[in-house]
Design an enzyme around this catalytic site. Structure first.
Site, PDB file in Angstrom:
ATOM      1  N   TYR A 139      10.661  24.241  21.123  1.00  0.00           N
ATOM      2  CA  TYR A 139      11.289  23.224  20.306  1.00  0.00           C
ATOM      3  C   TYR A 139      10.919  23.797  18.900  1.00  0.00           C
ATOM      4  CZ  TYR A 139      12.175  18.311  18.766  1.00  0.00           C
ATOM      5  OH  TYR A 139      12.612  17.105  18.263  1.00  0.00           O
ATOM      6  N   LYS A 167      15.427  24.602  21.422  1.00  0.00           N
ATOM      7  CA  LYS A 167      15.980  23.796  20.543  1.00  0.00           C
ATOM      8  C   LYS A 167      15.814  23.480  19.118  1.00  0.00           C
ATOM      9  CE  LYS A 167      16.196  18.884  19.182  1.00  0.00           C
ATOM     10  NZ  LYS A 167      15.608  17.382  18.984  1.00  0.00           N
TER      11      LYS A 167
END
Length: 311
Positions: A139, A167
């Site tokens: 992330y 992400k």
């Protein structure tokens, strides 16, 4: 060039965490959110991300969120769970707990609070991946963790099988494009954008999907956008993205000087979901505050202009 078959693609919203008036998890509301998202056609759910208020929840509340979301999803879509912790051992503990509770994959940031070198971030992801039995996604959210995950760091980890995807919520579109280019030789690696205002552009550049916080409010819109992009109908994708950009202005409803950007954004998402009859309250984790009646009325106007029904 090998055809890409990314493990995760499509629209994977970061699920909000509805709370009761006394600040506990609102289980029925969370179940309705999951149903709303799956009915909207999403291809996965991201529990305990930034939009899920994960940094504000106690470990007990985090466990409850995972339990409710995995049970409500019932295997219909994969559930990715944030194991967002300051250091490696803490991330491993949370990741393993998420896996025990049914997570299909875990999502981990770089270490934070501590000052961290790229060599340590590389070691962090390798050690977390070695300690858990489900896929690991990185992330990239430098606004929160103060470290940028550059392609030069991520792509070797992906090539070594450490990372199943990323992400990207960095807002660094140049870096994202370089990541997409590098991922062309890594067919199973998923490149997902969290930049919800330019999903059409990111898809044109080669993104596999999106993780939009606004997707809680309008999952159908983001799914239509994704499907238009996949079939190469860029006019339809752009039109849908333009409509969603207008809807995103709900984050401006909070009165200036009274709420952080986080509280304004999450408060707007929760208020919109409350107005749509999906969650019961727009209560926020302290020290954030819920949006008031005047701010709620402003959000109702944005929903109406976006063509979304309210109750």
């Amino acid at each position: 060039m090998t055809a890409r078959t990314p493990r995760y693609s499509g629209v994977i919203p970061p699920v909000v965490t509805p709370l009761t008036a006394d600040g506990e998890l609102d289980r029925p509301s969370l179940e309705r959110v999951v149903g709303h998202l799956i009915d909207g056609g999403v291809s996965g759910l991201f529990a305990l991300g930034s939009s899920g208020e994960t940094a504000y929840l106690t470990p007990r509340q985090q466990d409850q969120v995972i339990e409710v979301i995995t049970a409500a999803a019932a295997g219909r879509v994969p559930v990715l769970v944030g194991a967002i912790e300051t250091t490696t051992n803490r991330a491993i503990e949370r990741a393993n707990r998420a896996a025990e509770l049914g997570a299909d994959a875990v999502v981990v940031t770089a270490p934070f609070y501590t000052r961290t070198h790229d060599a340590e971030i590389d070691r962090h992801f390798r050690q977390v991946a070695a300690a858990v039995d489900v896929p690991l996604l990185a992330y990239d959210v430098p606004v929160c963790v103060h470290s940028k995950l550059d392609p030069e760091l991520l792509l070797p980890l992906a090539a070594d099988g450490v990372l199943a995807g990323v992400k990207d919520s960095s807002g660094d579109d140049g870096s994202f494009r370089r990541l997409v280019i590098g991922a062309r030789e890594l067919p199973g690696f998923s490149v997902l954008t969290g930049h919800e205002l330019v999903v059409d552009a990111m898809m044109l550049g080669g993104a596999d999907g999106s993780v939009p916080g606004l997707g809680n409010v309008d999952p159908h819109g983001y799914v239509r956008l994704h499907e238009a992009a996949v079939r190469g109908d860029w006019a339809a994708a752009t039109a849908e993205q333009d409509r969603l950009v207008g809807l995103f202005d709900i984050i401006r409803a909070a009165r200036p000087g009274t709420a952080s950007a986080t509280a304004a954004g999450l408060g707007a998402f929760k208020t919109a979901l409350m107005l749509r009859g999906i969650i019961t309250t727009n209560v926020m984790s302290p020290p954030m505050r819920p949006l008031d009646a005047e701010e709620t009325a402003t959000i109702a106007g944005y929903l109406e202009r976006a063509g979304l029904s309210t109750v």
